[in-house]
Scaffold this active site. Structure first.
Site, short mmCIF file in Angstrom:
data_model
loop_
_atom_site.label_atom_id
_atom_site.label_comp_id
_atom_site.label_asym_id
_atom_site.label_seq_id
_atom_site.Cartn_x
_atom_site.Cartn_y
_atom_site.Cartn_z
N VAL A 114 0.81 -1.22 0.00
CA VAL A 114 0.00 0.00 0.00
C VAL A 114 0.84 1.28 0.00
CG1 VAL A 114 -2.02 -1.05 1.11
CG2 VAL A 114 -0.25 0.02 2.54
N SER B 109 -4.48 4.73 16.13
CA SER B 109 -3.99 4.05 17.33
C SER B 109 -4.15 5.02 18.49
CB SER B 109 -2.50 3.71 17.16
OG SER B 109 -1.90 3.45 18.42
N LYS C 220 0.08 7.91 12.67
CA LYS C 220 -1.29 7.61 13.11
C LYS C 220 -2.08 8.89 13.42
CE LYS C 220 -1.21 3.13 12.73
NZ LYS C 220 -2.09 2.45 11.75
N ALA D 170 3.31 10.01 14.64
CA ALA D 170 3.08 10.99 13.57
C ALA D 170 2.23 10.38 12.45
CB ALA D 170 4.42 11.48 13.01
N TYR E 117 5.73 6.43 14.43
CA TYR E 117 4.41 5.77 14.42
C TYR E 117 3.31 6.75 14.85
CZ TYR E 117 1.01 2.04 15.47
OH TYR E 117 -0.10 1.22 15.50
P1 NDP Z 1 0.24 -7.23 12.18
O1 NDP Z 1 1.70 -6.97 12.12
O2 NDP Z 1 -0.24 -8.40 12.99
O3 NDP Z 1 -0.34 -7.37 10.69
C1 NDP Z 1 -0.05 -6.37 9.75
C2 NDP Z 1 -0.79 -6.65 8.46
O4 NDP Z 1 -0.50 -5.55 7.56
C3 NDP Z 1 -0.33 -7.91 7.76
O5 NDP Z 1 -1.43 -8.46 7.07
C4 NDP Z 1 0.72 -7.39 6.76
O6 NDP Z 1 0.87 -8.22 5.60
C5 NDP Z 1 0.08 -6.08 6.36
N1 NDP Z 1 1.03 -5.09 5.83
C6 NDP Z 1 2.14 -4.58 6.41
N2 NDP Z 1 2.75 -3.71 5.58
C7 NDP Z 1 1.99 -3.67 4.44
C8 NDP Z 1 2.08 -2.95 3.23
N3 NDP Z 1 3.09 -2.10 2.97
N4 NDP Z 1 1.14 -3.16 2.27
C9 NDP Z 1 0.09 -4.02 2.51
N5 NDP Z 1 -0.03 -4.72 3.65
C10 NDP Z 1 0.90 -4.54 4.60
O7 NDP Z 1 -0.41 -5.87 12.71
P2 NDP Z 1 -1.72 -5.63 13.60
O8 NDP Z 1 -2.79 -6.53 13.18
O9 NDP Z 1 -1.32 -5.59 15.03
O10 NDP Z 1 -2.07 -4.10 13.21
C11 NDP Z 1 -3.03 -3.79 12.21
C12 NDP Z 1 -3.27 -2.30 12.22
O11 NDP Z 1 -3.75 -1.89 13.51
C13 NDP Z 1 -2.02 -1.46 11.95
O12 NDP Z 1 -2.36 -0.33 11.19
C14 NDP Z 1 -1.57 -1.05 13.34
O13 NDP Z 1 -0.80 0.12 13.33
C15 NDP Z 1 -2.92 -0.86 14.01
N6 NDP Z 1 -2.86 -0.94 15.46
C16 NDP Z 1 -2.45 -2.08 16.09
C17 NDP Z 1 -2.41 -2.14 17.46
C18 NDP Z 1 -1.98 -3.35 18.20
O14 NDP Z 1 -1.86 -3.25 19.43
N7 NDP Z 1 -1.74 -4.50 17.56
C19 NDP Z 1 -2.79 -0.96 18.27
C20 NDP Z 1 -3.21 0.17 17.51
C21 NDP Z 1 -3.23 0.18 16.15
P3 NDP Z 1 2.14 -9.25 5.49
O15 NDP Z 1 1.91 -10.31 6.52
O16 NDP Z 1 2.07 -9.78 4.11
O17 NDP Z 1 3.36 -8.43 5.78
#
Ligand code: NDP
Length: 249
Positions: free
Chosen positions: A65, A144, A161, A159, A157
């Site tokens: 993305v 977040s 979010k 900045a 991060y």
């Molecule tokens: P994970 O690391 O468990 O999963 C991340 C997902 O994003 C994977 O499916 C990964 O795909 C995909 N991804 C990463 N980079 C890209 C990219 N450049 N293009 C497309 N897909 C990408 O993260 P979480 O589930 O924990 O987090 C999901 C969202 O929630 C994020 O935006 C995170 O910042 C936000 N968030 C999470 C929190 C938490 O405590 N976990 C708290 C607050 C917000 P692949 O496996 O192929 O790399």
């Protein structure tokens, strides 16, 4: 009728963690789901297989993305796979590269901003063009608690979010008159691979600041995404919904 029956939905980063739960939950509600991933095809294929085994409709789509062309390609591929009928978008893909500001490399600054904020921009831009033509649709972005309140060791991060929140509100104002809603979720600490790296001391500190006394589960976030995408939230736009066990109060 289930609440999202037939609604074509792109979930970026839909293959693991929170995105995986969102993909599965939306499919259970009847959505046809494009499960995006960046690198781990196996994880996306497993989500698609689980949805299909339950009688749902899903496809795995590769795409980074942070790359404008790949983000636009993802939106195109979603419409190609499901017959030109994009309805909902969940901009969930995100990464961390945590460090004190003085130690954040330029590469780690750029990677986090380009993926979390840039990725949200590129996907929203490509998707909103299509939704505007149809005069309907819903976008949910993923911020977040750190994007609202900040956190030491996460300036890049935070900045990115914080930017996602501002982008969400601006876009909601831009497209509301055309029947499109845009909302943001601000999760607290959710147990996924992203937070697996937390040591015992930070984990205990987080729990101490969380009135509900536990880390969140990915399903805690998925249920709120489903609500925002559904007609039950028809008068909700530009909102930032905390899903943080009360941590941000
Ligand atoms: P994970 O690391 O468990 O999963 C991340 C997902 O994003 C994977 O499916 C990964 O795909 C995909 N991804 C990463 N980079 C890209 C990219 N450049 N293009 C497309 N897909 C990408 O993260 P979480 O589930 O924990 O987090 C999901 C969202 O929630 C994020 O935006 C995170 O910042 C936000 N968030 C999470 C929190 C938490 O405590 N976990 C708290 C607050 C917000 P692949 O496996 O192929 O790399």
């Amino acid at each position: 009728m289930r609440e999202l029956d037939g609604r074509v939905t792109l979930v970026t980063g839909g293959s693991r963690g929170i995105g995986r739960s969102i993909s599965l939950d939306l499919a259970r509600a009847g959505a046809r789901v494009a499960v995006n991933y960046a690198a781990r095809r196996d994880a996306a294929d497993a989500v698609v297989a689980e949805i299909r085994a339950a009688g749902g409709d899903a496809v795995a789509l590769a795409g980074d993305v942070s790359d404008p062309d790949q983000a636009a390609g993802l939106v195109e591929a979603t419409e190609r796979e499901f017959g030109d009928d994009l309805w909902n978008v969940v901009c969930n893909a995100g990464i961390t590269r945590d460090n004190l500001m003085s130690r954040i490399s330029d590469d780690d600054w750029r990677a986090v901003i380009d993926t979390n904020l840039g990725g949200t921009f590129h996907v929203c831009k490509a998707a909103s063009r299509r939704l505007l033509r149809k005069r309907r649709g819903v976008i949910v972005t993923m911020s977040s608690v750190v994007g609202v309140h900040g956190n030491a060791g996460q300036t890049n991060y935070a900045a990115s979010k914080g930017g996602v929140i501002a982008l969400t509100k601006a876009l909601a104002k831009e497209v509301g008159s055309r029947g499109i809603r845009v909302n943001c979720i601000a999760p607290g600490y959710i147990a996924t691979e992203l937070t697996d790296v937390l040591g015992d001391a930070p984990r205990a500190a987080i729990l101490g600041q969380t009135p509900l006394g536990r880390l969140g589960a990915p399903d805690d976030v998925a249920g709120v995404v489903r609500f925002l995408l559904s007609d039950a939230a028809a008068y909700v736009t530009g909102a930032v919904i905390p899903v943080d066990g009360g941590m941000g109060m």
